[in-house]
Design an enzyme around this catalytic site. Structure first.
Site, short mmCIF file in Angstrom:
data_model
loop_
_atom_site.label_atom_id
_atom_site.label_comp_id
_atom_site.label_asym_id
_atom_site.label_seq_id
_atom_site.Cartn_x
_atom_site.Cartn_y
_atom_site.Cartn_z
N TYR A 51 18.53 52.96 -2.40
CA TYR A 51 17.35 52.22 -1.90
C TYR A 51 16.28 52.14 -2.98
O TYR A 51 15.67 51.09 -3.20
CB TYR A 51 16.82 52.92 -0.64
P1 NDP Z 1 13.17 47.27 10.49
O1 NDP Z 1 14.41 48.08 10.51
O2 NDP Z 1 12.27 47.29 11.67
O3 NDP Z 1 13.48 45.76 10.14
C1 NDP Z 1 14.48 45.39 9.25
C2 NDP Z 1 14.77 43.93 9.51
O4 NDP Z 1 15.75 43.47 8.58
C3 NDP Z 1 15.32 43.67 10.89
O5 NDP Z 1 14.75 42.50 11.40
C4 NDP Z 1 16.80 43.48 10.65
O6 NDP Z 1 17.30 42.60 11.65
C5 NDP Z 1 16.77 42.82 9.29
N1 NDP Z 1 18.02 42.94 8.58
C6 NDP Z 1 18.66 44.07 8.20
N2 NDP Z 1 19.80 43.78 7.58
C7 NDP Z 1 19.88 42.43 7.57
C8 NDP Z 1 20.84 41.52 7.07
N3 NDP Z 1 21.94 41.93 6.45
N4 NDP Z 1 20.61 40.19 7.24
C9 NDP Z 1 19.51 39.75 7.86
N5 NDP Z 1 18.57 40.57 8.34
C10 NDP Z 1 18.76 41.89 8.20
O7 NDP Z 1 12.38 47.78 9.21
P2 NDP Z 1 11.02 47.35 8.51
O8 NDP Z 1 10.28 46.34 9.27
O9 NDP Z 1 10.37 48.60 8.15
O10 NDP Z 1 11.60 46.72 7.17
C11 NDP Z 1 11.14 45.51 6.64
C12 NDP Z 1 11.10 45.62 5.13
O11 NDP Z 1 10.12 46.57 4.75
C13 NDP Z 1 12.41 46.08 4.49
O12 NDP Z 1 12.66 45.33 3.32
C14 NDP Z 1 12.12 47.53 4.13
O13 NDP Z 1 12.92 47.97 3.07
C15 NDP Z 1 10.66 47.44 3.77
N6 NDP Z 1 9.92 48.69 3.76
C16 NDP Z 1 9.72 49.39 4.92
C17 NDP Z 1 9.01 50.57 4.89
C18 NDP Z 1 8.74 51.36 6.12
O14 NDP Z 1 8.18 52.48 6.00
N7 NDP Z 1 9.06 50.88 7.30
C19 NDP Z 1 8.45 51.11 3.63
C20 NDP Z 1 8.71 50.28 2.50
C21 NDP Z 1 9.42 49.12 2.57
P3 NDP Z 1 18.78 42.57 12.26
O15 NDP Z 1 19.20 43.99 12.49
O16 NDP Z 1 18.61 41.77 13.51
O17 NDP Z 1 19.58 41.85 11.23
#
Ligand code: NDP
Length: 244
Positions: free
Chosen positions: A148
């Protein structure tokens, strides 16, 4: 176009962007969740459409870009936010190869696929704004799994290099350095490793996790014309983590 719109930061962005008047194309894999969200936005007088798909599959991303044009006539801005971290904090040599592959596929190939499909449309329009979601893990070892950390460094690098290539074409490309935010992703990690949640919060000056909408607000600004002189930036929205 917002990827990762079915939960967390992407869902908050979908609601916020729509409330600010944007027509939003929502992409993620969970179609039922996207349908429900789009319905809620449309019921409130907003404009939302969905394109269910996997960002690691180039054809799915291309379809979402095409459908944005079909529904709304243009692709002005994109929030490439879908991400995957996993909840296995074993040391590198004990991690499954599959975890590395998936982390790279979603975060790195996913962002790459988005840029490759979105930029041609924006080149044609002569303008556009793209925001990629990276992380404090783009700045160093945060305690997140090594794949990651590597993947988010790649998102940062892609953002900077792409910003340089397209600045002269009116396309701005930025990334958000996101700190610990209360979403499904972090809930999963904290459930598996409660001590990590405490450690993450301790490293943020503000000593709390962000609400997803606090990250979405920064994305909204970077996507808007108000950020007209911001490109190639890594905007920290991290409660002070990277400044400490
Ligand atoms: P969530 O797990 O709530 O959201 C992740 C989202 O990504 C979901 O909507 C999921 O939808 C989608 N997703 C995952 N894999 C795929 C795929 N292969 N294709 C399409 N969509 C995908 O996490 P966050 O809201 O926290 O994450 C959002 C971003 O923020 C990410 O890039 C994460 O790395 C980043 N981030 C988050 C942090 C945190 O503390 N929360 C800190 C730093 C960065 P579905 O399962 O329906 O596909």
């Amino acid at each position: 176009m917002i990827t990762g719109a079915s939960s967390g930061i992407g869902e908050a962005a979908a609601r916020l962007f729509a409330a600010e008047g944007a027509a939003v194309l929502l992409m993620a894999r969970r179609e039922d969740v996207l349908k429900q969200l789009a319905q809620e936005i449309n019921d409130l007088g907003g404009r939302a459409a969905i394109s269910a798909g996997d960002v690691s599959v180039a054809q799915d991303v291309q379809r979402a870009v095409d459908e944005t044009g079909e529904h709304f006539g243009a692709l002005d801005t994109a929030f490439n936010n879908a991400g995957f971290a996993g909840d296995d904090l074993s040391p590198l040599h004990e991690l499954d190869q599959a975890l590395f592959d998936r982390t790279m596929a979603v975060n790195v190939s996913g962002t790459w696929n988005c840029l490759r499909s979105q930029i041609p449309v924006m080149l044609e329009a002569g303008k556009g704004a793209i925001v990629n979601t990276s992380s404090t893990a783009a700045m160093g070892a945060t305690g997140a799994p090594v794949p990651y950390v590597a993947a988010k460094h790649a998102v940062l690098g892609m953002t900077r290099a792409a910003a340089a290539e397209y600045a002269a074409h009116g396309i701005r490309i930025n990334t958000l350095v996101v700190g610990t935010t209360r979403t499904e992703m972090i809930d999963q990690v904290v459930e598996a490793y409660p001590e990590l949640g405490t450690a993450f919060v301790a490293r943020q000056m503000q000593k709390r996790m962000a609400d997803p909408v606090e990250i979405a607000q920064a994305a909204l600004w970077l996507c808007s014309d108000r950020a007209s002189f911001a490109t190639g930036s890594a905007l920290a929205v991290d409660g002070g983590w990277t400044a400490g």
